[in-house]
Design an enzyme around this catalytic site. Sequence first.
Site, PDB file in Angstrom:
ATOM      1  N   PRO A   1      -1.672  -4.003   0.710  1.00 61.81           N
ATOM      2  CA  PRO A   1      -0.256  -4.373   0.608  1.00 61.81           C
ATOM      3  C   PRO A   1       0.468  -3.377  -0.290  1.00 61.81           C
ATOM      4  O   PRO A   1      -0.111  -2.879  -1.266  1.00 61.81           O
ATOM      5  CB  PRO A   1      -0.285  -5.769  -0.029  1.00 61.81           C
ATOM      6  CG  PRO A   1      -1.687  -6.251   0.087  1.00 61.81           C
ATOM      7  CD  PRO A   1      -2.555  -5.032   0.116  1.00 61.81           C
ATOM      8  N   LYS A   2       1.698  -3.087   0.049  1.00 66.74           N
ATOM      9  CA  LYS A   2       2.522  -2.243  -0.815  1.00 66.74           C
ATOM     10  C   LYS A   2       3.228  -3.172  -1.807  1.00 66.74           C
ATOM     11  O   LYS A   2       4.289  -3.716  -1.527  1.00 66.74           O
ATOM     12  CB  LYS A   2       3.537  -1.440  -0.004  1.00 66.74           C
ATOM     13  CG  LYS A   2       4.323  -0.427  -0.827  1.00 66.74           C
ATOM     14  CD  LYS A   2       5.223   0.417   0.060  1.00 66.74           C
ATOM     15  CE  LYS A   2       5.980   1.454  -0.777  1.00 66.74           C
ATOM     16  NZ  LYS A   2       6.887   0.822  -1.757  1.00 66.74           N
ATOM     17  N   VAL A   3       2.587  -3.363  -2.942  1.00 59.00           N
ATOM     18  CA  VAL A   3       3.078  -4.313  -3.936  1.00 59.00           C
ATOM     19  C   VAL A   3       4.429  -3.856  -4.475  1.00 59.00           C
ATOM     20  O   VAL A   3       4.622  -2.672  -4.802  1.00 59.00           O
ATOM     21  CB  VAL A   3       2.051  -4.468  -5.077  1.00 59.00           C
ATOM     22  CG1 VAL A   3       2.561  -5.450  -6.124  1.00 59.00           C
ATOM     23  CG2 VAL A   3       0.709  -4.938  -4.509  1.00 59.00           C
TER      24      VAL A   3
ATOM     25  N   GLY B   1       5.716  -3.886   2.400  1.00 56.45           N
ATOM     26  CA  GLY B   1       5.039  -3.213   3.486  1.00 56.45           C
ATOM     27  C   GLY B   1       3.561  -3.092   3.170  1.00 56.45           C
ATOM     28  O   GLY B   1       3.026  -3.805   2.314  1.00 56.45           O
TER      29      GLY B   1
END
Length: 558
Positions: free
Chosen positions: A124-126, A279
């Site tokens: 996950p794009k934190v 994202g």
Amino acid sequence: MLQRLLCAFILTLLSSTVRAFDCPDWPPARAVNEISRLQEQIDIWDESYHRGGRSLVADELYDQARSRLTEWRQCFAEAPAPSPLRTLRGKVAHPIVHTGLDKLHDDRAVEHWLRDRRDIWVQPKVDGVAVTLIYRKGVLHQAISRGDGTQGLDWTSTAQQIPAIPGTLTQPVDILVQGELYWQLTAHVQATSGSLNARSTVAGLMARKTLTPGQTAGIGLFVWDWPQGPAEPTSRTRTLDELGFPATAPYTQPVLSFADAGQWRDRWYRSPLPFASDGVVLRQSRRPPAQRWQAKTPHWAVAWKYPFAQALAEVRKVEFKVGRTGRITPVLELKPVRLDDRQIRQVSVGSLRRWQTLDIRPGDQVAISLAGLTIPRLDGVIVRATERRELEVPRAADFHPSSCWQPTPGCKSQFLARMAWLSGKQGLALPHVGPGTWEKLFETGHLNGLLDWLTLDAQELANIDGFGERQTARLLNSFNSARQRPFSRWLKALGLPPTGQAPLADSWQVLAQRNIAQWQAESGIGPGRAAQLSAFFRDPQVLALSETLRAAGIDGFQ
């Protein structure tokens, strides 16, 4: 000859790139003004976010604005925009630079990136703020903000107060990791809740000199890279977990195909997570040694963004639509944008008063979202165009429930709205008749009054372009069926104000003789509605329509 061919190829490539952006049709002077205006707005956002820790605009709107600025600069051969991180260059150098990520938004671009790549992993794009953590003999030695990727600010004293950042590791090792400080959320579903300004929350806290225990406890850590660690992500995450860093193994998954990547992206987008994310990040195991990394987007990693919850849309035109009752609704015609796989071409402002407050003009950049995942909604104006075009704005006082019974100058919109109501399910429910039908009849001069269609015959309809024999027959059957509709449906079709549960007589003459007091005596009808009903039956235009219906032999009007 070769040089000429090469030049021609380059010019063709450049022109095709520009055309892909659908460049604005601006003269040079306006192009300079519009680019400067957008750059100034982005600079304000950057200053507030990076220096003050406050986000003045949603992250995805910011990203779209920067993308639009880049497109405009390429369209008009302007120099590239300055880096948004240029003001963040701190005094502390990163031993290993932060590389950044290219952002992809569509399936085709992701498939192209994955092609011919092997050993791909997804996370996950934190949605938080990036940090470098340096440990000496297992003890936190230094924390550095991302800054401009090469140098950042010393966050060590603040980092030592955050419980999620290990102060001491389980082994006395020297190690450097890069990660994301995020605001911890409970069962957060990105698809339904969005980012909730989580990134701004953390950025604001890290900009402060002192934090309360409650604030530091709310900050989490997601370690997304160990630049000098094992190449294989499974070994990397397992070792980091053993050292005492927060576990990231559930959020580090192998990708064998585009379908795999899409599955994880959709799962993390729609499932409860402890953080906001915007994202996923795709990384390949094979990459250059960390000492060779540069503060720019690398070839071995890319971000695949989630669908926009908000889109930045350019206003092409402002129309003022007048409804059946005289309500004026401004509608913005937009340069088409996509939201959740839907193409949005227009959005309602809601009311004339709101439009007057926002003062939206063609060329403005506005934020839109989807209400209930289906209906486009205007969220606000993001950037105003430098040229403020004059518009013909209707006066609210000119339109009301008794205006525009005929299509006199300025009345087309309200008149056609009356026609759409008359034939719609609220009125006569005429099959095969809709707004387009009335528009066609109006434009060809066959509709100068609300009931002119009652006397149209086959020959008149057949002479209208676009009305074939079959459509003419269907329309005549539909128009003729209206004569059989009950009296109560005709009243609603004409625009009778709501009467609630009050019983209605089956005669126009009886209803027309009621005064305000008699209407108010009916169950559920108050003073205001009683006055509206009385005014309706006494309106000269309505009386003329009732006479037309009486002459046509419609039940209840005789």
